[in-house]
Structure formats: structure tokens, C-alpha cells
Design a protein around this motif. Structure first.
Motif, PDB file in Angstrom:
ATOM      1  N   ALA A  70       0.829  -1.203   0.000  1.00 48.70           N
ATOM      2  CA  ALA A  70       0.000   0.000   0.000  1.00 48.70           C
ATOM      3  C   ALA A  70       0.863   1.254   0.000  1.00 48.70           C
ATOM      4  N   ALA A  71       1.969   1.231   0.752  1.00 51.02           N
ATOM      5  CA  ALA A  71       2.875   2.381   0.788  1.00 51.02           C
ATOM      6  C   ALA A  71       3.486   2.640  -0.583  1.00 51.02           C
ATOM      7  N   ASP A  72       3.827   1.567  -1.298  1.00 46.06           N
ATOM      8  CA  ASP A  72       4.374   1.736  -2.649  1.00 46.06           C
ATOM      9  C   ASP A  72       3.353   2.397  -3.572  1.00 46.06           C
ATOM     10  N   LEU A  73       2.101   1.971  -3.479  1.00 42.44           N
ATOM     11  CA  LEU A  73       1.052   2.571  -4.305  1.00 42.44           C
ATOM     12  C   LEU A  73       0.820   4.029  -3.923  1.00 42.44           C
ATOM     13  N   PHE A  74       0.914   4.319  -2.642  1.00 40.23           N
ATOM     14  CA  PHE A  74       0.746   5.692  -2.160  1.00 40.23           C
ATOM     15  C   PHE A  74       1.843   6.596  -2.723  1.00 40.23           C
ATOM     16  N   GLU A  75       3.086   6.142  -2.679  1.00 46.06           N
ATOM     17  CA  GLU A  75       4.200   6.937  -3.204  1.00 46.06           C
ATOM     18  C   GLU A  75       4.068   7.127  -4.706  1.00 46.06           C
ATOM     19  N   LEU A  76       3.651   6.080  -5.414  1.00 48.35           N
ATOM     20  CA  LEU A  76       3.426   6.188  -6.855  1.00 48.35           C
ATOM     21  C   LEU A  76       2.358   7.240  -7.149  1.00 48.35           C
ATOM     22  N   THR A  77       1.308   7.229  -6.370  1.00 52.10           N
ATOM     23  CA  THR A  77       0.202   8.179  -6.556  1.00 52.10           C
ATOM     24  C   THR A  77       0.681   9.614  -6.410  1.00 52.10           C
ATOM     25  N   ARG A  78       1.441   9.879  -5.357  1.00 49.30           N
ATOM     26  CA  ARG A  78       1.908  11.244  -5.121  1.00 49.30           C
ATOM     27  C   ARG A  78       2.893  11.698  -6.195  1.00 49.30           C
ATOM     28  N   ALA A  79       3.724  10.784  -6.670  1.00 55.75           N
ATOM     29  CA  ALA A  79       4.688  11.149  -7.715  1.00 55.75           C
ATOM     30  C   ALA A  79       3.973  11.482  -9.018  1.00 55.75           C
ATOM     31  N   MET A  80       2.990  10.661  -9.396  1.00 56.54           N
ATOM     32  CA  MET A  80       2.308  10.881 -10.669  1.00 56.54           C
ATOM     33  C   MET A  80       1.458  12.147 -10.639  1.00 56.54           C
ATOM     34  N   THR A  81       0.765  12.388  -9.536  1.00 56.98           N
ATOM     35  CA  THR A  81      -0.061  13.596  -9.478  1.00 56.98           C
ATOM     36  C   THR A  81       0.801  14.858  -9.437  1.00 56.98           C
ATOM     37  N   ALA A  82       1.931  14.797  -8.736  1.00 55.11           N
ATOM     38  CA  ALA A  82       2.832  15.957  -8.708  1.00 55.11           C
ATOM     39  C   ALA A  82       3.362  16.250 -10.104  1.00 55.11           C
ATOM     40  N   ASP A  83       3.757  15.205 -10.821  1.00 52.89           N
ATOM     41  CA  ASP A  83       4.268  15.384 -12.183  1.00 52.89           C
ATOM     42  C   ASP A  83       3.202  15.978 -13.108  1.00 52.89           C
ATOM     43  N   ALA A  84       1.940  15.673 -12.819  1.00 53.86           N
ATOM     44  CA  ALA A  84       0.837  16.170 -13.651  1.00 53.86           C
ATOM     45  C   ALA A  84       0.380  17.568 -13.251  1.00 53.86           C
ATOM     46  N   GLY A  85       0.990  18.137 -12.218  1.00 51.40           N
ATOM     47  CA  GLY A  85       0.630  19.492 -11.805  1.00 51.40           C
ATOM     48  C   GLY A  85      -0.536  19.567 -10.855  1.00 51.40           C
ATOM     49  N   ILE A  86      -0.935  18.428 -10.261  1.00 49.25           N
ATOM     50  CA  ILE A  86      -1.984  18.458  -9.239  1.00 49.25           C
ATOM     51  C   ILE A  86      -1.455  17.729  -7.991  1.00 49.25           C
ATOM     52  N   PRO A  87      -0.517  18.357  -7.299  1.00 49.39           N
ATOM     53  CA  PRO A  87       0.125  17.704  -6.162  1.00 49.39           C
ATOM     54  C   PRO A  87      -0.835  17.500  -4.992  1.00 49.39           C
ATOM     55  N   ALA A  88      -0.421  16.613  -4.086  1.00 49.76           N
ATOM     56  CA  ALA A  88      -1.209  16.385  -2.870  1.00 49.76           C
ATOM     57  C   ALA A  88      -1.129  17.617  -1.979  1.00 49.76           C
ATOM     58  N   TYR A  89      -2.281  18.120  -1.563  1.00 54.61           N
ATOM     59  CA  TYR A  89      -2.300  19.192  -0.564  1.00 54.61           C
ATOM     60  C   TYR A  89      -2.816  18.663   0.771  1.00 54.61           C
ATOM     61  N   GLU A  90      -3.323  17.427   0.755  1.00 51.42           N
ATOM     62  CA  GLU A  90      -3.766  16.702   1.944  1.00 51.42           C
ATOM     63  C   GLU A  90      -3.455  15.242   1.682  1.00 51.42           C
ATOM     64  N   VAL A  91      -3.574  14.416   2.667  1.00 53.33           N
ATOM     65  CA  VAL A  91      -3.149  13.017   2.540  1.00 53.33           C
ATOM     66  C   VAL A  91      -3.681  12.374   1.264  1.00 53.33           C
ATOM     67  N   SER A  92      -4.962  12.520   0.987  1.00 47.62           N
ATOM     68  CA  SER A  92      -5.587  11.815  -0.129  1.00 47.62           C
ATOM     69  C   SER A  92      -6.174  12.738  -1.187  1.00 47.62           C
ATOM     70  N   ASN A  93      -5.913  14.038  -1.084  1.00 45.14           N
ATOM     71  CA  ASN A  93      -6.524  14.995  -2.003  1.00 45.14           C
ATOM     72  C   ASN A  93      -5.469  15.773  -2.760  1.00 45.14           C
ATOM     73  N   HIS A  94      -5.723  15.932  -4.054  1.00 47.84           N
ATOM     74  CA  HIS A  94      -4.742  16.482  -4.989  1.00 47.84           C
ATOM     75  C   HIS A  94      -5.434  17.543  -5.843  1.00 47.84           C
ATOM     76  N   ALA A  95      -4.739  18.663  -6.080  1.00 45.10           N
ATOM     77  CA  ALA A  95      -5.383  19.751  -6.824  1.00 45.10           C
ATOM     78  C   ALA A  95      -4.356  20.629  -7.505  1.00 45.10           C
ATOM     79  N   ARG A  96      -4.804  21.269  -8.586  1.00 42.03           N
ATOM     80  CA  ARG A  96      -4.009  22.326  -9.175  1.00 42.03           C
ATOM     81  C   ARG A  96      -3.960  23.492  -8.180  1.00 42.03           C
ATOM     82  N   PRO A  97      -2.867  24.248  -8.137  1.00 49.73           N
ATOM     83  CA  PRO A  97      -2.807  25.389  -7.212  1.00 49.73           C
ATOM     84  C   PRO A  97      -4.013  26.307  -7.398  1.00 49.73           C
ATOM     85  N   GLY A  98      -4.708  26.586  -6.304  1.00 48.99           N
ATOM     86  CA  GLY A  98      -5.905  27.409  -6.335  1.00 48.99           C
ATOM     87  C   GLY A  98      -7.186  26.634  -6.489  1.00 48.99           C
ATOM     88  N   ALA A  99      -7.104  25.322  -6.759  1.00 55.24           N
ATOM     89  CA  ALA A  99      -8.310  24.520  -6.973  1.00 55.24           C
ATOM     90  C   ALA A  99      -8.605  23.584  -5.811  1.00 55.24           C
TER      91      ALA A  99
END
Length: 411
Positions: free
Chosen positions: A250-279
Motif C-alpha cells: 500500500a505504501a508503494d502505491l501511495f508513493e506512486l500516486t503522489r509522484a504521478m499527481t505531482a508530475d501532472a501538476g496536481i500535487p497532494a495538498y492533503e493526505v488523499s486529495n490532490h489539486a491544481r494550485p488554487g483549486a
């Protein structure tokens, strides 16, 4: 221990754990008082069916007296408005249950009553959770016309076999069709996915998440599957018929999730929530930043004037309370300073921005030394960062959040 995130936001049955700022997560509000925007949560408890993983306050009923429910929700709202006069209103969130089953006229009536009762911010965020069925998608234009400007869509998976496993009534095609309708109807769109499902590989999740990112929404809520007590999945797990990925996987999947969303410009701003800056979800940020919020409807929680309110959970009991008292409150208790500090720390340390210890000391009336164990913070280099009064959990530390919090936050 590896971190396993809770599934969702939302203040219907507990303090939101799950559960975005007007200008983004990088600009936290540093003051409190009656000029701080209020958040309003509205709970609609009904669903077409009960999902096997869900422990939320949701119920299946053969029929619903829509006029009675509209009148009851408006009465519950009027009670809260009388207790919180003169406040600015920053957000409204319709959660559930399945609030997209509400008649658009009821949604409109609640929004109208809220903005009459309080002073709405000019850019007020009004969110509604929706299931991606074709029947509910057909209501999206009317829901948008009612005043909703943000929708949170429960896609949950982009794989038909996974959707059947999760007990969802829609398939991938129907879900994506509803997403397309939502993107035309609403200014802001988010959707949920559940990962760390049984036997899910990193490769399969990478492909599914890449597809999710390709749709271009401003916000994603990505939750690891957890086995919640009292659910059908809990029964299956206890019988040995259901196994989810262990902590390391599960930790590996979590790290993969954060890396992919950050690369896409919607980084994690909370444990499970990801957004474009301002969204980021402004409503959920009100919870995580420990602001006042009013909760109406069955099982809804609230925090106002240092009081914790809880509405009656069962729909019929809540309606009976409305008939007797014109509100659905079951209990209303003052929060001791230690309790307020504890809640504020547990919620705020989920955020990438962290917490302002001086602010929490101010709202609780307790010194910083009584809030956190300074020696424990110093003993966790690389997992926690301290910059004056600001404390945040690092990306490395977030994997161990469940273990870090009891060591650092004084009970």
C-alpha cells in the motif's frame, strides 16, 4: 508502520479526516473570529444501494417524502443560522448518501436560504457529491442552475471488474459519460478513485491513474481501500474471503500516486486529495484548518463557538426531532481547550502546509509546549519540519502519519 489513508472527506458521521482555500493551500488564513468564513455541510442520507465498503450514514428507502425533507432541512438550517448570525459564508457542501438524488428544487431552496441567512463570499464554493449514473447526470444542468458550481463525482474506479467488486451500479462507460456532462455543466469538477484494491498491482494502478489524469479535472480524491467496521467488506475480511494489499504494498502505491499527481501538476495538498494550485476544496480546508462549520441533516457534525454539535443519525429519528424541536440536534457539548487543540493538530497535520502552532495555542489558550512534544519532534528529523511556529509532516513522514501523530501530539 505504513500509512493507510481513510477513504473520504466529509463531516457527516465524524470529524472529516477525508475530506480545499480561496487562493490555494499555500495561503493559510492566520486569524480567527466572526469574520472568518463559515462552512455549511448538508447531509442527504439516501442511496439507491449500500456499497460494501461504505460506513457513512447512508440508507436505502423505498420512497422519500421530498417536500417533508425539504422543509426539515430548511428548519435545521434556520436553527443554525439563528445561532451564527452575521457570519460570512465561504462554502456549502452537499454530502451523503447520494445528494445528486435530491430534487434540484430542494438544492436551490437550501442554497437560497443559506445565502439569505449569511453573507456569501463573492466566490462562494458550492459543492455537491454525485454518482455517475446516467439518471443523475441528466440532472446536472438543473443542479448547476440551482447554484452548485463544483461537483465531486464518485467514479471510484476505471475498471469494470473493480466497479462490480466495489458494488457500484455504473460501469466505466457510464461513469465517463457522466464526467463529460459534469465538465460541461460545472465550473469546477473533482472525482474520486479507490485504489489499493485486492491484487491490484503497481502497473495496473499506474495505467488507471494515468487515464484519470488525462481527463484534465482540477482536483482528484484518491483513497486507499480500507476495511471499515460494520461494512460488508469487514464481514468478508473476517471470514478470510477478502484481503487488501499489506502495508508495504500500500505504501508503494501511495508513493506512486503522489509522484504521478505531482508530475501532472496536481500535487497532494492533503493526505488523499490532490489539486491544481488554487483549486483545492475550500470547504474541506475549513475542516482541516479547524474553522467553524455548521452541519445539518441526519448525522451531521458541526463546530461553532467552541461547541461540538451532532445531529441524530437515523433519518426517521432526525425527522421526529425536527417535528418536536425544529432542529435535529442530538447532542451539543462544549469542547475543552485540550480537545480543541488535539482536533486542530490531528486535522491540520494532514495538510501539506502543516499547522501554525501559535494559532492553535491562541484558539485553545494553551502554550505550545502543552500542544506538542518538542523532544519527539527533534527526534524525527526528515519526517517533520519545524520553522518557527509552523510544523509540517514531510513527504517521507506522511507514510508514517498514523505512527507519528501519537508521538508528537500531546493527548
Amino acid at each position: 508502520m505504513a500509512f493507510r489513508s481513510h477513504r473520504r472527506h466529509i463531516g457527516a458521521t465524524m470529524l472529516p479526516d477525508n475530506a480545499s482555500t480561496a487562493t490555494g493551500a499555500s495561503a493559510p488564513i492566520a486569524h480567527d473570529g466572526d469574520d472568518t468564513p463559515l462552512a455549511l455541510y448538508v447531509h442527504w442520507p439516501f442511496c439507491v444501494s449500500k456499497c460494501p465498503y461504505c460506513d457513512f450514514n447512508s440508507h436505502v428507502r423505498d420512497s422519500v417524502d421530498q417536500q417533508r425533507w425539504r422543509d426539515a432541512l430548511l428548519a435545521d438550517l434556520a436553527h443554525e443560522a439563528a445561532l451564527l448570525p452575521g457570519r460570512r459564508l465561504g462554502s456549502i457542501f452537499f454530502g451523503g448518501g447520494t445528494p445528486s438524488l435530491m430534487p434540484p428544487a430542494t438544492v436551490a431552496a437550501i442554497i437560497d436560504a443559506a445565502i439569505q441567512a449569511w453573507r456569501p463570499d463573492g466566490d462562494i464554493e458550492i459543492t455537491l457529491e454525485a454518482n455517475p449514473s446516467s439518471v443523475e447526470a441528466a440532472r446536472f444542468d438543473d443542479i448547476a442552475a440551482a447554484g452548485v458550481n463544483r461537483v465531486s463525482l464518485g467514479l471510484q474506479a476505471l475498471d469494470d471488474a473493480a466497479l462490480r467488486f466495489l458494488g457500484r451500479a455504473h460501469d466505466v462507460g457510464e461513469g465517463l459519460a457522466a464526467l463529460a456532462v459534469a465538465q460541461r455543466a460545472f465550473a469546477r469538477v473533482s472525482f474520486d478513485l479507490i485504489y489499493a484494491r485486492p491484487a491490484q498491482t503497481a502497473e495496473a494502478w499506474r495505467a488507471e491513474l494515468a487515464r484519470a489524469l488525462s481527463f484534465g479535472t482540477e482536483h482528484l480524491s484518491l483513497y486507499q481501500l480500507t476495511i471499515e467496521p460494520g461494512t460488508r467488506f469487514a464481514t468478508e475480511a473476517a471470514a478470510g474471503r477478502l484481503t487488501i494489499p499489506d502495508g508495504d504494498a500500500a505504501a508503494d502505491l501511495f508513493e506512486l500516486t503522489r509522484a504521478m499527481t505531482a508530475d501532472a501538476g496536481i500535487p497532494a495538498y492533503e493526505v488523499s486529495n490532490h489539486a491544481r494550485p488554487g483549486a483545492e476544496s475550500r470547504h474541506n480546508l475549513a475542516y482541516w484548518r479547524y474553522r467553524d462549520y455548521a452541519g445539518i441533516g441526519p448525522g451531521a457534525h458541526g463546530r461553532r463557538h467552541r461547541l461540538a454539535s451532532v445531529r441524530r443519525r437515523k433519518p426517521e429519528n432526525w425527522l421526529a426531532a425536527i417535528d418536536r424541536h425544529c432542529h435535529g440536534i442530538e447532542s451539543e457539548e462544549p469542547l475543552a481547550p485540550q480537545a480543541r487543540a488535539h482536533e486542530a493538530l490531528l486535522m491540520g497535520l494532514r495538510l501539506a502546509e502543516g499547522v501554525d502552532l501559535a494559532r492553535i495555542a491562541r484558539i485553545s489558550g494553551m502554550p505550545v509546549a502543552a500542544l506538542v512534544d518538542e523532544a519527539a519532534i527533534d527526534a524525527l528529523p526528515g519526517l517533520l519540519e519545524r520553522d518557527g511556529d509552523w510544523l509540517r509532516v514531510t513527504d517521507a513522514g506522511i507514510l508514517l502519519l498514523d505512527a507519528i501523530l501519537p508521538r508528537v501530539v500531546r493527548g
